[in-house]
Design a protein around this motif. Structure first.
Motif, PDB file in Angstrom:
ATOM      1  N   UNK A 169       0.811  -1.222   0.000  1.00  0.00           N
ATOM      2  CA  UNK A 169       0.000   0.000   0.000  1.00  0.00           C
ATOM      3  C   UNK A 169       0.844   1.272   0.000  1.00  0.00           C
ATOM      4  N   UNK A 170       2.161   1.157   0.234  1.00  0.00           N
ATOM      5  CA  UNK A 170       2.997   2.358   0.319  1.00  0.00           C
ATOM      6  C   UNK A 170       2.915   3.196  -0.950  1.00  0.00           C
ATOM      7  N   UNK A 171       3.029   2.549  -2.090  1.00  0.00           N
ATOM      8  CA  UNK A 171       2.995   3.287  -3.356  1.00  0.00           C
ATOM      9  C   UNK A 171       1.641   3.938  -3.595  1.00  0.00           C
ATOM     10  N   UNK A 172       0.572   3.350  -3.054  1.00  0.00           N
ATOM     11  CA  UNK A 172      -0.766   3.933  -3.218  1.00  0.00           C
ATOM     12  C   UNK A 172      -0.936   5.169  -2.334  1.00  0.00           C
ATOM     13  N   UNK A 188      -1.452  -8.579  13.302  1.00  0.00           N
ATOM     14  CA  UNK A 188      -1.560  -7.233  12.740  1.00  0.00           C
ATOM     15  C   UNK A 188      -2.316  -7.256  11.415  1.00  0.00           C
ATOM     16  N   UNK A 189      -2.982  -6.138  11.122  1.00  0.00           N
ATOM     17  CA  UNK A 189      -3.680  -5.984   9.853  1.00  0.00           C
ATOM     18  C   UNK A 189      -2.721  -5.420   8.816  1.00  0.00           C
ATOM     19  N   UNK A 190      -3.111  -5.502   7.557  1.00  0.00           N
ATOM     20  CA  UNK A 190      -2.354  -4.914   6.452  1.00  0.00           C
ATOM     21  C   UNK A 190      -3.266  -3.943   5.711  1.00  0.00           C
ATOM     22  N   UNK A 214     -12.480   0.409   6.985  1.00  0.00           N
ATOM     23  CA  UNK A 214     -12.398  -0.716   6.066  1.00  0.00           C
ATOM     24  C   UNK A 214     -12.275  -2.016   6.850  1.00  0.00           C
ATOM     25  N   UNK A 215     -12.552  -3.105   6.180  1.00  0.00           N
ATOM     26  CA  UNK A 215     -12.378  -4.421   6.789  1.00  0.00           C
ATOM     27  C   UNK A 215     -10.886  -4.777   6.735  1.00  0.00           C
ATOM     28  N   UNK A 216     -10.216  -4.883   7.885  1.00  0.00           N
ATOM     29  CA  UNK A 216      -8.776  -5.145   7.858  1.00  0.00           C
ATOM     30  C   UNK A 216      -8.461  -6.523   7.274  1.00  0.00           C
ATOM     31  N   UNK A 217      -7.313  -6.613   6.637  1.00  0.00           N
ATOM     32  CA  UNK A 217      -6.826  -7.882   6.095  1.00  0.00           C
ATOM     33  C   UNK A 217      -5.864  -8.483   7.112  1.00  0.00           C
ATOM     34  N   UNK A 218      -6.262  -9.582   7.724  1.00  0.00           N
ATOM     35  CA  UNK A 218      -5.432 -10.252   8.710  1.00  0.00           C
ATOM     36  C   UNK A 218      -4.802 -11.507   8.099  1.00  0.00           C
ATOM     37  N   UNK A 219      -3.884 -12.098   8.873  1.00  0.00           N
ATOM     38  CA  UNK A 219      -3.309 -13.381   8.484  1.00  0.00           C
ATOM     39  C   UNK A 219      -2.027 -13.277   7.687  1.00  0.00           C
ATOM     40  N   UNK A 220      -1.463 -12.087   7.540  1.00  0.00           N
ATOM     41  CA  UNK A 220      -0.234 -11.934   6.769  1.00  0.00           C
ATOM     42  C   UNK A 220       0.906 -11.386   7.618  1.00  0.00           C
ATOM     43  N   UNK A 221       0.712 -11.307   8.932  1.00  0.00           N
ATOM     44  CA  UNK A 221       1.755 -10.814   9.814  1.00  0.00           C
ATOM     45  C   UNK A 221       2.694 -11.929  10.239  1.00  0.00           C
ATOM     46  N   UNK A 222       3.453 -11.655  11.306  1.00  0.00           N
ATOM     47  CA  UNK A 222       4.392 -12.647  11.809  1.00  0.00           C
ATOM     48  C   UNK A 222       5.727 -12.651  11.103  1.00  0.00           C
TER      49      UNK A 222
END
Length: 601
Positions: free
Chosen positions: A369-372, A431-433, A415-423
């Motif tokens: 998301x940084x570039x966005x 953490x959310x992304x 927004x609905x956070x996207x989980x499951x990609x941390x660690x």
């Protein structure tokens, strides 16, 4: 009040401002905890914290009381130079508390508790079913629960899922995971800077916003009562209730309620943005000289009272003062006090360290998301007003995307956070992304841009942006049925304009340019994309002062009524749009006052 001038530019002397009278009463009573609780209860819509319990019961479990007792005990054991034989022990303790500044500290802490309680109660009616007992669910606030209206809830779910699907599609197109360790350029000529720029010779990746105002508006107007979405082609606006695009019946405030809510805008009350304007007609006349003298006395008194409010550091008093405008030199401190960021009105060392930690995370970990976020800043800084602050806005927005506390602080989940990609790479597993839970969309940087005119410190810009987004701006980017969210604000605008100028409303509909399609970007981005920066700050003074977003649709309707003579004469949609595109000459305070109180009385 001593600063009320003896003569008025309007002719008759207005009585003292209602907010100023309430300020004086508050300062005279604020040292008494019980009186403070009564005052806050009257201003906090029946909060149980203020009405059902005493101040002592509220503060007893906190470490603050232990610190208070230790300081008072140490002061009592010291020899007292005053030695007043008539002073009681209770009176001495009260005097010690005042000398140590505990009257202000207790006021501030109690008010923050009341604010937190109101925040937690704000959207409790949304909960209809228990949430799953998972680590990801535990990290999300309860404000992510379902909406009371089934049709709005269905639209919200589909909208949030489409945003996440769009972000995942961008990941697949770019061949990039949601997060990875920051890649540092190895060569010096034509190397990527890992923030969205490509190396020379590479095929550029075409970036796009996850959504913009038009996408959000199309989703809102497709919501119809009964849980059935309008999918049968174009909607005939003439068949809708009163020609409005918003079809959902909501309990929004009517004009009479709004007029009562914004009573401090009455012409009887002196306003910054109106009564501080120079007298230009017949500048050498005796009347002009008297008006200038009255204006100088008003500004002097306003600044003197504002300085006292800043020294007190009480958020409720600061909000009452801000309803009639804030002097520019006091505005940075005022906004921090109003938002509950501390009594001193200055960025703290803890906030500065927090911002530095977030910056380090940006340097070490790259999110897709940084570039966005950067693309949104680049789009905003094409403006003549904000291009000098491009680097600061980039840094602040990227740090904001890393702040996990946004999920806990926000009044409603954007927004609905996207989980499951941390660690990985130092990112917690739950953490959310992005970590803030706020997906990048076109216009997000608008909420940070005006703050660059107030603060030269990025840490100060960041903390105020976070506080304002979690309290106000999050509500402008959600699909909810609460009247203070975007859906309700759009309906308020349509109702106000149809009541005040139905001829203009119907004329624009006939031309194929619906008024809401013009006003929606203004409301969603809090008029940053229309007004001059100084006028944006003036408008935001009132938003913070009244602690209410309904002033946005009120001001939008005021602009339409003001532009009505020119808009009525248009014969094409393109010409009608041109009438409303230029906001350089718009002045917030006169338009608001004339719309809410068209006839002084």
């Amino acid at each position: 009040l001593p600063w009320v001038p003896a003569t008025s530019p309007r002719g008759a002397l207005p009585p003292p401002c209602r907010a100023s009278r309430r300020l004086g009463s508050m300062f005279s009573r604020a040292d008494d905890g019980a009186c403070l609780a009564d005052s806050l209860a009257s201003c906090s819509s029946g909060d149980a914290l203020a009405t059902g319990t005493s101040v002592r019961d509220v503060l007893e479990p906190t470490l603050l009381i232990r610190q208070l007792r230790e300081e008072v005990k140490a002061s009592i054991l010291k020899p007292d130079s005053r030695n007043d034989p008539n002073e009681t022990f209770e009176g001495r303790v009260i005097r010690i508390l005042e000398s140590l500044g505990w009257n202000k500290k207790l006021r501030h802490v109690l008010f923050n508790m009341l604010e937190e309680t109101n925040r937690q109660r704000e959207y409790t009616l949304e909960s209809r079913s228990p949430r799953p007992d998972t680590a990801a669910a535990a990290a999300m606030p309860f404000r992510a629960t379902s909406d009371p209206l089934p049709c709005v809830e269905a639209a919200r779910k589909q909208w949030e899922n489409s945003i996440n699907e769009e972000l995942l599609a961008i990941c697949r197109e770019r061949g990039q995971p949601l997060l990875r360790r920051r890649q540092v350029a190895a060569d010096q000529d034509g190397a990527a800077d890992s923030l969205g720029h490509q190396k020379d010779g590479e095929e550029p990746v075409k970036l796009r916003f996850l959504y913009d105002t038009e996408d959000l508006l199309e989703t809102l107007i497709q919501i119809v009562p009964g849980g059935h979405r309008n999918t049968g082609g174009a909607m005939d606006i003439l068949d809708s209730p009163l020609w409005g695009l918003i079809q959902v019946p909501l309990s929004t405030p009517d004009f009479r309620m709004l007029r009562k809510r914004y009573a401090d805008l009455n012409p009887r009350n002196w306003q910054l943005g109106i009564d501080d304007m120079p007298f230009v007609h017949e500048p050498d006349s005796p009347r002009a000289s008297a008006a200038r003298h009255a204006m100088d006395r008003f500004l002097e008194g306003k600044r003197r009272l504002g300085t006292k409010v800043v020294s007190e550091g009480f958020p409720l008093a600061a909000r009452l003062f801000a309803r009639t405008g804030v002097p520019g030199d006091l505005r940075p401190s005022f906004w921090r006090i109003c938002l509950g960021l501390g009594m001193a009105g200055k960025v703290t060392d803890e906030e500065r360290r927090e911002y530095e930690c977030l910056q380090q995370h940006v340097e070490q970990v790259e999110l897709v998301t940084d570039s966005l976020f950067i693309m949104d800043v680049d789009h905003l800084t094409d403006s003549d007003h904000y291009f000098p602050f491009e680097e600061a806005l980039r840094n602040v927005l990227l740090a904001f995307s890393r702040d996990r506390t946004v999920l806990q602080r926000t009044h409603c989940l954007t927004h609905q956070p996207i989980f499951g990609h941390g660690g990985r790479h130092g990112v917690p597993k739950d953490a959310a992304i992005p970590l803030s839970g706020v997906q990048p969309f076109k216009g997000l940087s608008s909420y940070a841009a005006p703050l660059t005119f107030l603060y030269d410190d990025e840490a100060a810009i960041f903390t105020v942006l976070r506080a304002m987004y979690c309290k106000y701006w999050c509500k402008l980017n959600v699909i909810r049925s609460q009247p203070d969210t975007l859906l309700g604000l759009c309906q308020v605008f349509e109702q106000l304009l149809q009541i005040h100028d139905p001829h203009l409303f119907f004329h624009l509909v006939q031309l194929g340019t619906h008024p809401l399609r013009i006003a929606m970007p203004w409301i969603q981005h809090a008029f940053v994309n229309l007004l001059e920066p100084a006028q944006v700050l003036t408008l935001w003074d009132r938003i913070i002062g009244f602690d209410d977003l309904s002033i946005l649709p009120v001001f939008a309707a005021a602009i339409f009524v003001y532009r009505s003579p020119a808009a009525i004469s248009t014969t094409s949609a393109a010409h009608a749009l041109e009438v409303f595109q230029d906001g350089s000459e718009l002045r917030v305070a006169p338009l608001l006052q004339n719309f809410v109180f068209p006839v002084p009385f």
